[in-house]
Design a protein around this motif. Sequence first.
Motif, PDB file in Angstrom:
ATOM      1  N   ALA A 243      19.268  84.483  22.399  1.00 44.95           N
ATOM      2  CA  ALA A 243      19.976  85.037  23.664  1.00 44.95           C
ATOM      3  C   ALA A 243      21.074  85.904  23.227  1.00 44.95           C
ATOM      4  O   ALA A 243      21.930  86.367  24.217  1.00 44.95           O
ATOM      5  CB  ALA A 243      20.233  83.709  24.520  1.00 44.95           C
ATOM      6  N   GLY A 244      21.517  86.369  21.784  1.00 42.53           N
ATOM      7  CA  GLY A 244      22.455  86.996  21.837  1.00 42.53           C
ATOM      8  C   GLY A 244      23.167  86.952  20.252  1.00 42.53           C
ATOM      9  O   GLY A 244      22.004  86.537  19.517  1.00 42.53           O
ATOM     10  N   ALA A 245      23.945  87.422  20.021  1.00 42.21           N
ATOM     11  CA  ALA A 245      24.599  87.370  18.608  1.00 42.21           C
ATOM     12  C   ALA A 245      26.210  87.240  18.269  1.00 42.21           C
ATOM     13  O   ALA A 245      26.829  87.690  19.441  1.00 42.21           O
ATOM     14  CB  ALA A 245      24.135  88.728  17.973  1.00 42.21           C
ATOM     15  N   SER A 246      26.537  86.987  17.221  1.00 43.41           N
ATOM     16  CA  SER A 246      27.953  86.939  17.060  1.00 43.41           C
ATOM     17  C   SER A 246      28.300  88.060  16.187  1.00 43.41           C
ATOM     18  O   SER A 246      27.450  88.428  15.327  1.00 43.41           O
ATOM     19  CB  SER A 246      28.283  85.487  16.407  1.00 43.41           C
ATOM     20  N   CYS A 247      29.673  88.349  15.935  1.00 38.28           N
ATOM     21  CA  CYS A 247      30.102  89.595  15.227  1.00 38.28           C
ATOM     22  C   CYS A 247      30.420  88.935  14.060  1.00 38.28           C
ATOM     23  O   CYS A 247      31.223  87.953  13.823  1.00 38.28           O
ATOM     24  CB  CYS A 247      31.375  89.992  15.917  1.00 38.28           C
ATOM     25  N   GLU A 248      29.947  89.512  12.724  1.00 36.40           N
ATOM     26  CA  GLU A 248      30.132  89.063  11.392  1.00 36.40           C
ATOM     27  C   GLU A 248      31.661  89.171  11.208  1.00 36.40           C
ATOM     28  O   GLU A 248      32.148  88.406  10.166  1.00 36.40           O
ATOM     29  CB  GLU A 248      29.276  89.876  10.460  1.00 36.40           C
ATOM     30  N   SER A 249      32.261  90.437  11.681  1.00 33.84           N
ATOM     31  CA  SER A 249      33.693  90.567  11.217  1.00 33.84           C
ATOM     32  C   SER A 249      34.641  89.691  12.095  1.00 33.84           C
ATOM     33  O   SER A 249      35.521  89.087  11.490  1.00 33.84           O
ATOM     34  CB  SER A 249      33.851  91.993  11.589  1.00 33.84           C
ATOM     35  N   CYS A 250      34.363  89.583  13.302  1.00 37.19           N
ATOM     36  CA  CYS A 250      35.664  89.006  13.909  1.00 37.19           C
ATOM     37  C   CYS A 250      35.174  87.676  14.791  1.00 37.19           C
ATOM     38  O   CYS A 250      36.024  86.866  15.245  1.00 37.19           O
ATOM     39  CB  CYS A 250      36.255  89.853  15.153  1.00 37.19           C
ATOM     40  N   GLY A 251      33.937  87.412  14.809  1.00 32.29           N
ATOM     41  CA  GLY A 251      33.426  85.905  15.383  1.00 32.29           C
ATOM     42  C   GLY A 251      33.083  86.054  16.893  1.00 32.29           C
ATOM     43  O   GLY A 251      32.678  85.161  17.463  1.00 32.29           O
ATOM     44  N   ARG A 252      33.308  87.229  17.448  1.00 33.23           N
ATOM     45  CA  ARG A 252      33.189  87.259  19.071  1.00 33.23           C
ATOM     46  C   ARG A 252      31.606  86.744  19.390  1.00 33.23           C
ATOM     47  O   ARG A 252      30.868  87.588  18.486  1.00 33.23           O
ATOM     48  CB  ARG A 252      33.563  88.670  19.450  1.00 33.23           C
ATOM     49  N   VAL A 253      31.417  86.461  20.266  1.00 32.15           N
ATOM     50  CA  VAL A 253      29.795  86.000  20.619  1.00 32.15           C
ATOM     51  C   VAL A 253      29.402  86.833  21.991  1.00 32.15           C
ATOM     52  O   VAL A 253      30.358  87.024  22.949  1.00 32.15           O
ATOM     53  CB  VAL A 253      29.803  84.486  20.845  1.00 32.15           C
ATOM     54  N   TYR A 254      28.298  87.413  21.829  1.00 33.41           N
ATOM     55  CA  TYR A 254      27.831  88.469  22.949  1.00 33.41           C
ATOM     56  C   TYR A 254      26.451  87.706  23.378  1.00 33.41           C
ATOM     57  O   TYR A 254      25.682  87.145  22.639  1.00 33.41           O
ATOM     58  CB  TYR A 254      27.483  89.706  22.731  1.00 33.41           C
TER      59      TYR A 254
END
Length: 292
Positions: A243-254
């Motif tokens: 259902a989405g992904a998280s950012c490898e750099s900052c950890g935000r989740v989308y």
Amino acid sequence: MPTININQAEAYSQETFHCGSCDREFQAKVITWVDVSRTPQVKQLLLRWEFNLVRCTHCGCRNPADTPFFYEDFQEGLLVAVFPRIPESRGVVEASIRQKYGYYPILEYFYDLTQLWTLLYLQEHYRTNKNLLSLSRIGRGEARTLKFLKFLKEDPMMIDIREKLTESIFGDATDDGLMELLSRAIYTLEEMLPWPMDRRCVCGGDLTKEFKCCGKSVVLDDHDSLLSRHYVIYCPNCSESLAGASCESCGRVYTWKLGTVAAYKQEKRSGKKQLTGRTEKRPEMKSDLADR
């Protein structure tokens, strides 16, 4: 159906109850302390609202005991003092419990069984949902438990969950509305953001790097035009829902379960978020990150 013998509990007592059906008093044993690390079936009983039911010895009517008890999860270092009703001299009671059991890593007080029900739901959901575990950035163990407890004690969404739970368990309503609220609770806990169609994080990171399952990247190219609250992508190897992904750099989740935006402006070096973006209007659909 899971059951528990009262002798399996850490402690129990004999209490006197008044039957609302036949208007007579009767005695019954109730559990006053239970460790779910030793008796895990208690979790299912609590989720089904079948824990500490007492039966009238005169007419056979069964009702919840509505008596205080301690809910312990030794493996998690958690002890919850559960009061179905707020006791008199609440501060004195809490201070007494804190003085006696303050050696527990996490000690909490619940004055609404909805709080305990929601805690159990969240724990089970995070344990079994592979996609959520891969997306989650709220930690594990004590850190995650503390995040749960803060939500249960402070977030106004708990009022709506209590109402929907009551309608679902004790009324004629379906659980659709409840599942929608529980999904929103997870979005709130994880501080998730709508999915950017350019697949770029606020910080500029490439989200496709983390959109993977079974150790392999999942190609999004054939799905972009279909992403919406009700659209699910499945891993081609294990069929897990994604259902989405998280950012490898900052950890935000989308997640696109919150809808989509065309793009986010990259944040400035000051670290302030620039969350402006054209939001795609989608029809309100049943969305549940819990769907597996």
